[in-house]
Structure formats: structure tokens, C-alpha cells
Motif scaffolding. Sequence first.
Motif, PDB file in Angstrom:
ATOM      1  N   LEU A 279       0.843  -1.211   0.000  1.00  0.00           N
ATOM      2  CA  LEU A 279       0.000   0.000   0.000  1.00  0.00           C
ATOM      3  C   LEU A 279       0.870   1.249   0.000  1.00  0.00           C
ATOM      4  CD1 LEU A 279      -2.773   1.410   0.226  1.00  0.00           C
ATOM      5  CD2 LEU A 279      -2.516   1.295   2.712  1.00  0.00           C
ATOM      6  N   HIS A 280       1.944   1.210   0.777  1.00  0.00           N
ATOM      7  CA  HIS A 280       2.809   2.382   0.860  1.00  0.00           C
ATOM      8  C   HIS A 280       3.385   2.720  -0.521  1.00  0.00           C
ATOM      9  CE1 HIS A 280       6.388   4.800   2.071  1.00  0.00           C
ATOM     10  NE2 HIS A 280       5.415   5.407   2.718  1.00  0.00           N
ATOM     11  N   LYS A 281       3.873   1.686  -1.217  1.00  0.00           N
ATOM     12  CA  LYS A 281       4.446   1.911  -2.563  1.00  0.00           C
ATOM     13  C   LYS A 281       3.399   2.505  -3.510  1.00  0.00           C
ATOM     14  CE  LYS A 281       7.748  -1.783  -3.129  1.00  0.00           C
ATOM     15  NZ  LYS A 281       7.830  -3.119  -3.625  1.00  0.00           N
ATOM     16  N   ARG A 286       0.724   7.038  -6.375  1.00  0.00           N
ATOM     17  CA  ARG A 286      -0.529   7.709  -6.732  1.00  0.00           C
ATOM     18  C   ARG A 286      -0.678   9.084  -6.069  1.00  0.00           C
ATOM     19  NH1 ARG A 286      -0.995   3.672  -9.512  1.00  0.00           N
ATOM     20  NH2 ARG A 286      -2.842   2.369  -9.729  1.00  0.00           N
ATOM     21  N   GLY A 287       0.287   9.459  -5.213  1.00  0.00           N
ATOM     22  CA  GLY A 287       0.110  10.692  -4.438  1.00  0.00           C
ATOM     23  C   GLY A 287      -1.047  10.563  -3.453  1.00  0.00           C
ATOM     24  N   LEU A 291      -4.181   8.197   2.314  1.00  0.00           N
ATOM     25  CA  LEU A 291      -4.898   6.938   2.542  1.00  0.00           C
ATOM     26  C   LEU A 291      -4.059   6.008   3.422  1.00  0.00           C
ATOM     27  CD1 LEU A 291      -7.445   5.301   1.857  1.00  0.00           C
ATOM     28  CD2 LEU A 291      -6.280   4.453  -0.185  1.00  0.00           C
ATOM     29  N   TYR A 292      -2.756   5.991   3.150  1.00  0.00           N
ATOM     30  CA  TYR A 292      -1.843   5.176   3.959  1.00  0.00           C
ATOM     31  C   TYR A 292      -1.849   5.675   5.412  1.00  0.00           C
ATOM     32  CZ  TYR A 292       2.449   2.924   5.547  1.00  0.00           C
ATOM     33  OH  TYR A 292       3.359   2.187   6.257  1.00  0.00           O
ATOM     34  N   GLU A 293      -1.814   6.995   5.552  1.00  0.00           N
ATOM     35  CA  GLU A 293      -1.798   7.569   6.922  1.00  0.00           C
ATOM     36  C   GLU A 293      -3.101   7.279   7.666  1.00  0.00           C
ATOM     37  OE1 GLU A 293      -0.770  11.718   6.306  1.00  0.00           O
ATOM     38  OE2 GLU A 293       1.085  11.066   5.329  1.00  0.00           O
ATOM     39  N   MET A 294      -4.215   7.305   6.928  1.00  0.00           N
ATOM     40  CA  MET A 294      -5.499   6.961   7.562  1.00  0.00           C
ATOM     41  C   MET A 294      -5.462   5.543   8.127  1.00  0.00           C
ATOM     42  SD  MET A 294      -8.272   8.321   4.830  1.00  0.00           S
ATOM     43  CE  MET A 294      -9.690   7.520   5.513  1.00  0.00           C
ATOM     44  N   TYR A 320      -6.557  -2.585  -3.160  1.00  0.00           N
ATOM     45  CA  TYR A 320      -7.469  -2.791  -4.298  1.00  0.00           C
ATOM     46  C   TYR A 320      -8.083  -1.465  -4.749  1.00  0.00           C
ATOM     47  CZ  TYR A 320      -7.033  -7.862  -3.814  1.00  0.00           C
ATOM     48  OH  TYR A 320      -6.557  -9.149  -3.787  1.00  0.00           O
ATOM     49  N   TYR A 321      -8.331  -0.593  -3.776  1.00  0.00           N
ATOM     50  CA  TYR A 321      -8.905   0.709  -4.124  1.00  0.00           C
ATOM     51  C   TYR A 321      -7.946   1.482  -5.040  1.00  0.00           C
ATOM     52  CZ  TYR A 321     -11.284   5.169  -3.490  1.00  0.00           C
ATOM     53  OH  TYR A 321     -11.957   6.342  -3.707  1.00  0.00           O
ATOM     54  N   LEU A 322      -6.665   1.474  -4.680  1.00  0.00           N
ATOM     55  CA  LEU A 322      -5.687   2.214  -5.489  1.00  0.00           C
ATOM     56  C   LEU A 322      -5.391   1.508  -6.817  1.00  0.00           C
ATOM     57  CD1 LEU A 322      -3.151   3.719  -2.908  1.00  0.00           C
ATOM     58  CD2 LEU A 322      -5.183   4.761  -3.939  1.00  0.00           C
ATOM     59  N   LEU A 323      -5.798   0.243  -6.914  1.00  0.00           N
ATOM     60  CA  LEU A 323      -5.672  -0.455  -8.203  1.00  0.00           C
ATOM     61  C   LEU A 323      -6.920  -0.234  -9.067  1.00  0.00           C
ATOM     62  CD1 LEU A 323      -4.081  -3.880  -7.077  1.00  0.00           C
ATOM     63  CD2 LEU A 323      -2.939  -1.999  -8.282  1.00  0.00           C
ATOM     64  N   ASN A 324      -7.799   0.664  -8.591  1.00  0.00           N
ATOM     65  CA  ASN A 324      -9.037   1.008  -9.323  1.00  0.00           C
ATOM     66  C   ASN A 324      -9.980  -0.178  -9.500  1.00  0.00           C
ATOM     67  OD1 ASN A 324      -8.246   3.712  -9.705  1.00  0.00           O
ATOM     68  ND2 ASN A 324      -6.895   3.042 -11.386  1.00  0.00           N
ATOM     69  N   ILE A 325     -10.014  -1.048  -8.501  1.00  0.00           N
ATOM     70  CA  ILE A 325     -10.920  -2.196  -8.555  1.00  0.00           C
ATOM     71  C   ILE A 325     -12.237  -1.801  -7.884  1.00  0.00           C
ATOM     72  CG2 ILE A 325     -11.273  -4.551  -7.679  1.00  0.00           C
ATOM     73  CD1 ILE A 325      -8.212  -4.914  -7.875  1.00  0.00           C
ATOM     74  N   PRO A 326     -13.375  -2.068  -8.532  1.00  0.00           N
ATOM     75  CA  PRO A 326     -14.651  -1.737  -7.888  1.00  0.00           C
ATOM     76  C   PRO A 326     -14.812  -2.492  -6.555  1.00  0.00           C
ATOM     77  CG  PRO A 326     -14.992  -2.326 -10.201  1.00  0.00           C
ATOM     78  CD  PRO A 326     -13.559  -2.640  -9.873  1.00  0.00           C
TER      79      PRO A 326
END
Length: 373
Positions: A279-281, A286-287, A291-294, A320-326
Motif C-alpha cells: 500500500l505504501h508503494k 498515486r500521491g 490513505l496510507y496515513e489513515m 485494491y482501491y488504489l488499483l481502481n478495482i470496484p
Amino acid sequence: MGEQQVKAGLDGVIATDTEISYLDVENEEIVLKGYDLIELAEKINYLDLVHLLFEGSLPDQRGRLSMESALKKEYALPENFFDLFSMLPKETHAMDAMRTGISALAGYDPQIDDRSTAANRDKALKVLAKIPNIVANSYHTLQGENPVPANPDLPYSTNFLYMITGKEPTNLEAETFDQSLMVYSEHEMPNSTFTARVIASTNADIYGAMTGAVSSLKGPLHGGANEAVMHMLLEAETVDGMSKLLHEKLRNKERVMGFGHRVYMKKMDPRALLMKQALHKLAVDRGREDLYEMCERGEDIIRQEKGLYPNLDYYAAPVYYLLNIPIPLYTPIFFAARVVGLGAHVIEQHANNRLYRPRVNYTGPRGLHPKNG
Ligand SMILES: CC(=O)SCCNC(=O)CCNC(=O)[C@H](O)C(C)(C)COP(=O)(O)OP(=O)(O)OC[C@H]1O[C@@H](n2cnc3c(N)ncnc32)[C@H](O)[C@@H]1OP(=O)(O)O
Ligand SMILES: O=C([O-])CC(=O)C(=O)O
């Protein structure tokens, strides 16, 4: 039969011997066929792991290519298969649509009643080959979108992600998704695997066992938690919002999704740690460091307030969210990744079967009689 102590939820009860996997809590290791799952997830790819679970060894280049080409030959679904999904109400959850698809495959398999190890492995490989198509395109069909055909030029898991999003993934996206499939692939005796083995123990077929496992996995105490985590993060919106939301949940004595585990309870799920790094990577790429801090803020609060640690679903969801998966596809993807583990368990159950049929500690009344007339 004398009264025996019931272990609520079968907590700590040994259900079977197995050569597949083991959660070594003492050493914080998820053992898979003798290997450490986390080390595998860092060093190999998902199809190598499939080879390990089905063939008992990591593949050489020839084994790798031959498994991939066998899978590609089975990518296609039977003709008019998507009509099934267009008949379902639009509100149907993606997990239920996928369950319908897996169940329907049974009727097309001439080997259905062959429970030998070789035939079961063939069937499990067929499900594995077809599951990306079922997951992605049952969803697209229910959304009124056109199905995305497989691209056989892409590696298995890259193609899976491509079929979901309709866009060819970058290397980082493809590697992250592949790693997520590995960490979801097998985990000893969770509720869904137990369900599959119980069903298989009646000598029922692998499609029935897998269909039952989907139903188990959908529950929010199990696989359904990854979806719930993402809804929670979206509701929280910001790092401070996460603090506020979690404290509110704790005040209301609500369960916080993505935390706790029957077996790890006092320690961090090592798979969650790997997904946290992934997730960090992605977040940096993605800037979306917010989200990571949350997630980190949430992790700190629940550890301090409840002494609970994140499980895999907590960090897989924002990945998965950052991979644009519904979001509705998060749990179907968990299942798709787990097909290999479930397949291995059904094979093992059928190879050395005894019907599961436990007893009860009866606590109801005795000696009642119906009135005449
Ligand atoms: C990949 C996976 O499928 S991992 C599991 C995903 N599921 C979740 O994330 C759902 C949230 N977590 C949970 O509900 C639980 O931790 C489970 C279902 C995973 C494990 O549950 P069990 O081993 O049965 O533990 P149980 O439900 O008995 O909980 C023990 C105590 O911890 C508390 N607890 C456990 N998990 C949580 C949680 N996530 N939030 C708040 N409290 C929790 C319970 O309220 C209970 O407290 P109590 O003794 O004061 O009543
Ligand atoms: O082991 C469990 O009970 C649940 C879990 O983490 C999994 O299935 O991956």
C-alpha cells in the motif's frame, strides 16, 4: 455418550491432518508446503504458488510455461454463459453472481463424478482458469457493460486485473495484484475451507464444495470484511475523520472490520504487514499518502484501545482501491485467489476421506409428549 465441553466456534479444535498449510503462531509463520508464505509472496509469482500447491513443488521454467498454457486453454466460458448473469436482478451482489457462475460450471464438466486426485486437479485448474472471466464479466454484465475478453498475451494475474479494469496494468499494478493473490491463496482451516471440506466429505463434487465456500467467504466476519473496510475508509475521508469514526465505533461497541483474527488475535497478521508495504508503494506512486496515513492511524487506535491488530483484509482493501478495482469485487477476488487452496483441500479430503459428522451437547427439554387429537 457423556457430556463433553463444547468449544464455541470450534476454537482450537483440530479438524484434520493436512500436508497443505499450517499457521505457526509461535514463530509467526504461515507454512505452505514447507515454505514461508510471506517469503514466497516476496520471491515468486502466483502461478508458481499454484504449481506448488497442485504439483507439490515449485516449477522450473518448463513447468511454469506448461501450467500457464494449460490454464490459457481453459480461459473461455461455455457458450452463452453470460446470459446467466443478465437474468439476475441488477442488485445481485458480485459474490452471489460469482457463486451462480461456479455452480453452473458443474453441469459442463464430464469428469464431475471422478474424485481421483488427477481429475480433481484438472477440475480445480479449470475453475482457476475461468474464475477471472466469471468475476470480471459477471460484474460487467450486471453493470450493463460489455464483457472484457481475456488477453492471452498477458500473464495470468495481469490478465485478471486487465479484465476487471479494462486497462492494461502498469508493472507496479500487476506485481501488487499478483502478490495480493498469493497472500490470499491459502490459510490452513478458515471457515470457508472447513465448509469446502465438510461438503467434500460427503463425496460431493468440487464445484459443490467451492460453491459452499463462496457462501461462507461472503460473510463480513470472513472475506466480506475487505469490502467493509473500504466503506469505512471512504466514510472516514481523512486521517482525523478516521480517528473520529473509530472512536465512535468503539463507544458504540461495534466490531471494527479488518481487525482481529481467531488465530492471530494478539499478533499482526504477517500478510497484512506485506500488504501494508505494498500500500505504501502504491500510495506514493498515486500521491495518496493520506490513505496510507489513515490506515496507520486506524491501526494505532485499535491497537491502543482494544489490543487488536489488522488482518489481511484491512490492508488489502485500500490496495485494491488504489488499483481502481470496484469495491464489490474485493471479496470475489479473495475467493478467486483462494480457489487454489480450496482445490488442494478438496483433493486432500477426497484422497483420504471420512464423512464429517460431529455430535452435539443437547440442552433442550426431554420427555415431552404430544396431546392426543
Ligand atoms: C482474511 C479474513 O477473513 S480475516 C477475518 C476478517 N474479519 C474481520 O475483519 C471482521 C472483524 N473481526 C472479527 O469480527 C473477529 O476478530 C473475528 C471474527 C475475525 C475473529 O473472531 P473470534 O475469534 O471469534 O473472536 P470473538 O468474536 O470471540 O472476539 C473476542 C473479543 O474480541 C473482540 N473483537 C474481536 N474482533 C474485534 C473487532 N474487529 N472489533 C472490535 N472488537 C473485536 C470481541 O468483541 C470480543 O470481545 P469480548 O470478549 O469483550 O466480547
Ligand atoms: O484464517 C482465517 O480464519 C481467515 C483468514 O484469514 C483467511 O481465510 O485468509
